[in-house]
Design an enzyme around this catalytic site. Structure first.
Site, mmCIF file in Angstrom:
data_model
loop_
_atom_site.group_PDB
_atom_site.id
_atom_site.type_symbol
_atom_site.label_atom_id
_atom_site.label_comp_id
_atom_site.label_asym_id
_atom_site.label_seq_id
_atom_site.Cartn_x
_atom_site.Cartn_y
_atom_site.Cartn_z
ATOM 1 N N HIS A 322 11.551 60.424 3.632
ATOM 2 C CA HIS A 322 10.413 59.497 3.598
ATOM 3 C C HIS A 322 9.576 59.679 2.333
ATOM 4 O O HIS A 322 9.673 60.696 1.619
ATOM 5 C CB HIS A 322 9.530 59.655 4.839
ATOM 6 C CG HIS A 322 8.824 60.974 4.953
ATOM 7 N ND1 HIS A 322 7.661 61.259 4.281
ATOM 8 C CD2 HIS A 322 9.112 62.068 5.694
ATOM 9 C CE1 HIS A 322 7.262 62.467 4.590
ATOM 10 N NE2 HIS A 322 8.135 62.994 5.445
ATOM 11 N N CYS A 340 11.187 67.639 6.631
ATOM 12 C CA CYS A 340 11.732 66.378 6.131
ATOM 13 C C CYS A 340 12.170 66.492 4.674
ATOM 14 O O CYS A 340 11.875 67.462 3.978
ATOM 15 C CB CYS A 340 10.691 65.268 6.263
ATOM 16 S SG CYS A 340 10.369 64.773 7.963
#
Length: 405
Positions: A322, A340
């Site tokens: 992201h 992430c």
């Protein structure tokens, strides 16, 4: 594996309507192709099931065929009003599979014709009645949608709730069908809980492959007095090849499209306290904008609520690729995320616009190994390990193929 290491521990992307062997019975005529059942020499003998007059037959019932001294030429199934039911013979000729689950508490008549080498034919007929609507059902889902285009690592994922116990998996697996054009071999493999079963070929799908999938589990006995809730199916396509490779050592992501490197992106992975998982994952869900909320599952004082752009889910536990404008200074240098793959806003948008659900992402060199089943993980196993999860023996010729993981 850190729970909800980066994103929210949200519900899984909705699975719809489902997948068994490498060839799928589908709606069609009752005629049997020339490649159908060919039996040994001798007098023509033919028998069919269910037995005449049998009642309480499951809605998933097949017309069983036992022939010797000839071959089956026609299978016809009609309901009580004389309406024909479409279906197709299994490749091994053992039975004829209706194109959809039968209707509860209805009477059907099946007629099977076989012919010997001299042209002499024999027909057997049976009449049976299906069971009432099941009281207990197994919920099912298929993570594949009609007319969608997926990445080359898209597994076919069929889901069961509650999970299927080991003793019941072979019968269920026999009712899962996949056709690929061009034809590519493949196999099914169950997760340990029996809540999901994956289908994949030894290597990534060929770009442009057309997939036709049917989970013919409507009314199928699934164990414990339960029956599959409904048949599920989809026809979809595999798009171009795009592979993402993330190396913790270099803090870079290499994006390879159709065999050529098209861009190298700086990344920041999980900090030592929240390491990213190493392994081969698949993009499962894409959200241009979302909110990561870890307040409920994070340790006291560590939860957060953050607006996120260009999020691509990799695991059920909450690891994503992201946009992370707050970590641009660390990207390519050090790991600061909660697990992430952080990229810059511009790189995140560029990647988001290029990817498909089913594109593979391989992360290597981190302090945490990807847990099998934490996401669509069939590519994280070698082919030889993957086929061990099949509830039905995989032919040696297929099991020994060179694989990709």
């Amino acid at each position: 594996m850190a729970l909800a290491a980066c994103g929210d521990d949200a519900k899984k992307p909705g699975a719809v309507g489902g997948a068994g062997s490498s060839s799928a019975p589908a709606p069609g005529s009752s005629a049997v192709p020339e490649s159908g059942v060919v039996a040994a020499d001798g007098p023509l003998k033919l028998s069919v099931t269910p037995a005449a007059g049998k009642k309480g037959v499951p809605l998933s019932t097949e017309i069983g065929v036992d022939v010797s001294g000839g071959k089956v030429t026609t299978v016809a199934l009609k309901d009580a009003k004389g309406k024909a039911v479409a279906g197709e013979l299994r490749e091994d000729g053992s039975s004829w599979v209706p194109a959809k689950a039968l209707t509860a508490s209805k009477t059907y008549e099946a007629s099977v014709t076989a012919v010997d080498s001299a042209g002499v034919s024999k027909t057997e007929t049976t009449t049976f009645t299906t069971m009432a609507k099941p009281a207990k059902k197994t919920g099912t889902g298929l993570y594949l949608f009609d007319d969608h285009t997926y990445g080359v690592a898209m597994p076919i994922v069929v889901e069961f709730n509650p999970g299927i116990k080991k003793k019941d998996r072979a019968a269920v697996q026999k009712r899962l069908f996949v056709k690929s054009e061009p034809a590519q071999p493949g196999a099914w493999s169950w997760t340990s809980t029996g809540t999901q079963v994956y289908y994949r070929p030894p290597k990534f799908w060929e770009p442009g492959t057309k997939l036709t999938v049917r989970a013919a589990v409507g009314g199928l006995p699934t164990g414990g007095g339960r029956y599959g809730d409904q048949d599920r199916g989809a026809s979809a396509k595999i798009g171009r090849s795009l592979v993402m490779k993330v190396d913790n050592k270099t803090k870079k992501m290499t994006v390879v499209e159709s065999g050529k490197t098209v861009r190298t992106l700086a990344v920041s992975l999980g900090a030592p306290k929240h390491p990213s998982s190493s392994g081969t994952m698949v993009v499962m869900e894409k959200m241009a904008a979302t909110v990561f909320d870890t307040m409920d599952e994070a340790p006291p004082g560590e939860g957060y609520v953050t607006d996120i752009e260009y999020a691509q889910r990799l695991t059920w536990s909450g690891q994503y690729i992201h946009s992370a404008p707050w970590s641009v200074g660390a990207q390519g240098r050090r790991n600061v995320s909660h697990g992430c793959v952080n990229v810059s806003p511009s790189n995140a948008k560029w990647l988001f616009d290029k990817t498909l659900i089913g594109d593979p992402v391989t992360v290597k060199g981190t302090g945490d190994k990807l847990a099998y089943g934490n996401g669509w993980t069939p590519w994280d196993l070698s082919w030889k390990e993957f086929v061990k999860g099949s509830a039905i023996a995989v032919p040696a010729e297929l099991a020994n193929q060179d694989g990709q993981s």
